[in-house]
Design a protein around this motif. Sequence first.
Motif, PDB file in Angstrom:
ATOM      1  N   ALA A 103       0.842  -1.176   0.000  1.00  0.00           N
ATOM      2  CA  ALA A 103       0.000   0.000   0.000  1.00  0.00           C
ATOM      3  C   ALA A 103       0.886   1.236   0.000  1.00  0.00           C
ATOM      4  O   ALA A 103       1.939   1.258   0.624  1.00  0.00           O
ATOM      5  N   GLU A 104       0.447   2.243  -0.732  1.00  0.00           N
ATOM      6  CA  GLU A 104       1.163   3.514  -0.857  1.00  0.00           C
ATOM      7  C   GLU A 104       2.667   3.283  -1.013  1.00  0.00           C
ATOM      8  O   GLU A 104       3.459   3.462  -0.093  1.00  0.00           O
ATOM      9  N   THR A 105       3.023   2.863  -2.209  1.00  0.00           N
ATOM     10  CA  THR A 105       4.394   2.485  -2.532  1.00  0.00           C
ATOM     11  C   THR A 105       5.410   3.508  -2.013  1.00  0.00           C
ATOM     12  O   THR A 105       5.308   4.681  -2.293  1.00  0.00           O
ATOM     13  N   TYR A 144       6.503   4.206 -12.784  1.00  0.00           N
ATOM     14  CA  TYR A 144       5.051   4.055 -12.828  1.00  0.00           C
ATOM     15  C   TYR A 144       4.622   3.282 -11.593  1.00  0.00           C
ATOM     16  O   TYR A 144       5.402   2.520 -11.024  1.00  0.00           O
ATOM     17  N   HIS A 145       3.416   3.505 -11.175  1.00  0.00           N
ATOM     18  CA  HIS A 145       2.854   2.689 -10.093  1.00  0.00           C
ATOM     19  C   HIS A 145       1.338   2.637 -10.250  1.00  0.00           C
ATOM     20  O   HIS A 145       0.764   3.364 -11.058  1.00  0.00           O
ATOM     21  N   SER A 146       0.708   1.733  -9.509  1.00  0.00           N
ATOM     22  CA  SER A 146      -0.726   1.525  -9.726  1.00  0.00           C
ATOM     23  C   SER A 146      -1.536   2.054  -8.558  1.00  0.00           C
ATOM     24  O   SER A 146      -1.072   2.099  -7.417  1.00  0.00           O
ATOM     25  N   HIS A 147      -2.753   2.473  -8.846  1.00  0.00           N
ATOM     26  CA  HIS A 147      -3.739   2.842  -7.830  1.00  0.00           C
ATOM     27  C   HIS A 147      -4.942   1.915  -7.991  1.00  0.00           C
ATOM     28  O   HIS A 147      -5.926   2.279  -8.623  1.00  0.00           O
ATOM     29  N   PRO A 148      -4.837   0.704  -7.462  1.00  0.00           N
ATOM     30  CA  PRO A 148      -5.922  -0.269  -7.680  1.00  0.00           C
ATOM     31  C   PRO A 148      -7.070  -0.060  -6.709  1.00  0.00           C
ATOM     32  O   PRO A 148      -7.417  -0.943  -5.946  1.00  0.00           O
ATOM     33  N   LEU A 182      -1.750  12.015  -8.322  1.00  0.00           N
ATOM     34  CA  LEU A 182      -0.584  11.825  -7.470  1.00  0.00           C
ATOM     35  C   LEU A 182      -0.963  12.138  -6.026  1.00  0.00           C
ATOM     36  O   LEU A 182      -1.504  13.202  -5.737  1.00  0.00           O
ATOM     37  N   SER A 183      -0.681  11.197  -5.138  1.00  0.00           N
ATOM     38  CA  SER A 183      -0.902  11.441  -3.714  1.00  0.00           C
ATOM     39  C   SER A 183       0.243  12.314  -3.205  1.00  0.00           C
ATOM     40  O   SER A 183       1.223  12.541  -3.916  1.00  0.00           O
ATOM     41  N   SER A 184       0.152  12.784  -1.972  1.00  0.00           N
ATOM     42  CA  SER A 184       1.241  13.642  -1.485  1.00  0.00           C
ATOM     43  C   SER A 184       2.545  12.858  -1.368  1.00  0.00           C
ATOM     44  O   SER A 184       3.617  13.404  -1.599  1.00  0.00           O
ATOM     45  N   THR A 185       2.446  11.553  -1.048  1.00  0.00           N
ATOM     46  CA  THR A 185       3.660  10.724  -1.029  1.00  0.00           C
ATOM     47  C   THR A 185       4.246  10.618  -2.433  1.00  0.00           C
ATOM     48  O   THR A 185       5.453  10.741  -2.629  1.00  0.00           O
ATOM     49  N   ASP A 186       3.353  10.387  -3.415  1.00  0.00           N
ATOM     50  CA  ASP A 186       3.809  10.290  -4.800  1.00  0.00           C
ATOM     51  C   ASP A 186       4.520  11.569  -5.214  1.00  0.00           C
ATOM     52  O   ASP A 186       5.542  11.542  -5.908  1.00  0.00           O
ATOM     53  N   ILE A 187       3.966  12.724  -4.771  1.00  0.00           N
ATOM     54  CA  ILE A 187       4.532  14.002  -5.176  1.00  0.00           C
ATOM     55  C   ILE A 187       5.923  14.184  -4.593  1.00  0.00           C
ATOM     56  O   ILE A 187       6.847  14.599  -5.293  1.00  0.00           O
TER      57      ILE A 187
HETATM   58 ZN    ZN Z   1       0.278   6.646  -5.665  1.00  0.00          ZN
END
Ligand code: ZN
Lengths: 365, 318
Positions: free
Chosen positions: A116-118, A150-154, A165-170
Amino acid sequence: MADTAYGGGAAAAPSVETSAPSKDSRDSLYSFDEAKLELTRKTKPWMQDPKYFKKVKISPSAAMKMLMHANSGVEKGMAAGGKPVEIMGMMLGRPDTETANALIVTDVFPLPVEGAETKVLADDQEVANYMIGLGDLLETTRKERFMGWYHSHPFDVEVHSHCFLSSTDISTQLSWQRAEDPHGNPWLAIVVDPLRSLAKSRPEFGAFRVYPPEFNAPLNETPDGKIVTDDSQRVELWGACWNRYYSMEIEYFMSSLASDVMGILTENFLWMRTLGSTPILESENRERFSERIGNVADKVEHCDVHMNHGAGTSVSGYLVADSAASKPKEESAISKATHGSSELAIEHCQGQMTQITKSIVFGIK
Amino acid sequence: MADTMEVDAGVEEKKGEEQKVPATAASAPGKKGNNIMLHPLTVITISDHHTRVSTGGGAQEAGGRVIGLLFGSQNGRDVSIYDAMEVACTAVGANGLELNEALVEKQKNLYTAVYPMYEILGWYTVGTEVTELDLGIQRQMTKFNSSPLFLLMNPSPAQGSKELPVLIHESESHMLDGVAQSTFVQLAFQLETTQAEQISVEHVAKATPTDGISSIDLHAGAVSTSLRTLLARIEILRRFLEETKKGNISVDYPLLRQISSICNQLPTMDGAQFSEEFMREFNDSLSVAYLASVQKSAGSMNDLADKFMTAFGHRRPI
Ligand SMILES: [Zn+2]
């Protein structure tokens, strides 16, 4: 432009079937002028303009691999009896030297990361080692370098796509952009929404770049370039940091050989798929169906509550919200519910179209 | 959930090579009799690899040899080739080529770290016919799979061809005058797609702008194309049956049995229980469509009311 200059020293034996230099314009993105690319990497036009890149060109194998990798995470999580698993990987490519403002993704490589949340890669020594090994191996076959992730948001199928993009992704993307952009390697983030892709029968990708913190993003502009003043709406679509990044247009390219092969595939084999499968009947879609109906119902209910409790004025029998402040919110709530129900209806119309066709053709009446 | 589809003519095993040869110590357990399934991703990856090498976009010199590994799974008699990975080779002598086994091992470890359920099933190259070199590489590949598959892709399929330009082989050992000889034997295969694959193939293949076209229109188009293709196939079978009946062609019992078994499956599509379920599904969909249009009308009405309020809202109703 197909660059054949590298072919000079090819000492292929006559008995060996070699790949003759191709001149098809469809193949132009598969090779590049190294000198020109070096120049682009030195000029770094993206350092001047935080929104320099407008378009991302993706190869068919890259698109397929990302979607299949994301889907393997879904299947893995479901098989374990839990939620779909998030996956991530690296992209290989380069800034386009022929067209300004474009990035090219030629291939992707999955990483053994899931959860979860890579999390940021560098944290994990094992993954860092894997990336080094992968990089070393790719040096033996490729001229390009890693240029993104790349990553997935399943997440469950909703009215809108989960490509954001989540804040972690950002913060992940920002640290990469800071490390790579100045060295001539503009970094790209792609998010895959596998469940929506399956439900909609089309690949759902989002391609993003993050603004540097010192950049003042245009007021009320969401990543897709729209002006949205309703805060709940923009947060729902683009996450809490909706004004810290922007999305790019995605385009696919295909080599002449791949498109010949794809042509044969679609013409000869996929017709069976069209008749043989009905996405609304797939167990994944069936299981989520009532949930999605519930989501739409919630939204409709929300509109009702709002209209009844707002300072409504009865105009010729219609109940209309009066307060100016509540108006945009109410509008978007109704249109959201409408959008959601239309999508469900379209999916079902398509499914029933297939079902009825099959019943007429194969049923005994 | 994967669908399989039989690949048409052209990939049948060569009848002449089916004679039994006494097994030698060197002969590996064959894959003949297995169901070999090929996924489109493999074909597209090999196409991309070929194009990259032929245009000079890879690290190899342009026009070099295209060689890589096939990954997939083997469960009992089902062999599925899911993916392909390029691998660098070492030149031997003037025109020889061999696999760099260290790199193959490395690629295998990297790949299986992500997809532990897959293994190396064989290798691929691009060309129009099998060469001596291929047998050498095939021998090397036995270190990674006891009976490696060899996929040969024709880089220039004939215009308008309806067959996938792909041949899959395995090697067989024959004793010829007391000396073990390896030859390639063609294997039949089927094409298999996962839903995720199908979505990307269809979408990327028709990467034409679809703005403004209703997705229902597109779907209707796909259904109608599929029906036409089905009709053409059935027409072929019908002609085959007629000619068989007339005695113009020799009787192909296995094929007749297959046709008969398909025909026998058709009545199960009906039945009272099926119709009831079918109608229930259909009515559910109608309800969804109906509710959606009610919702849409309500939405439009609300918009209209809003516009009305904006234009005339300051006037109190009389
Ligand atoms: Zn993400």
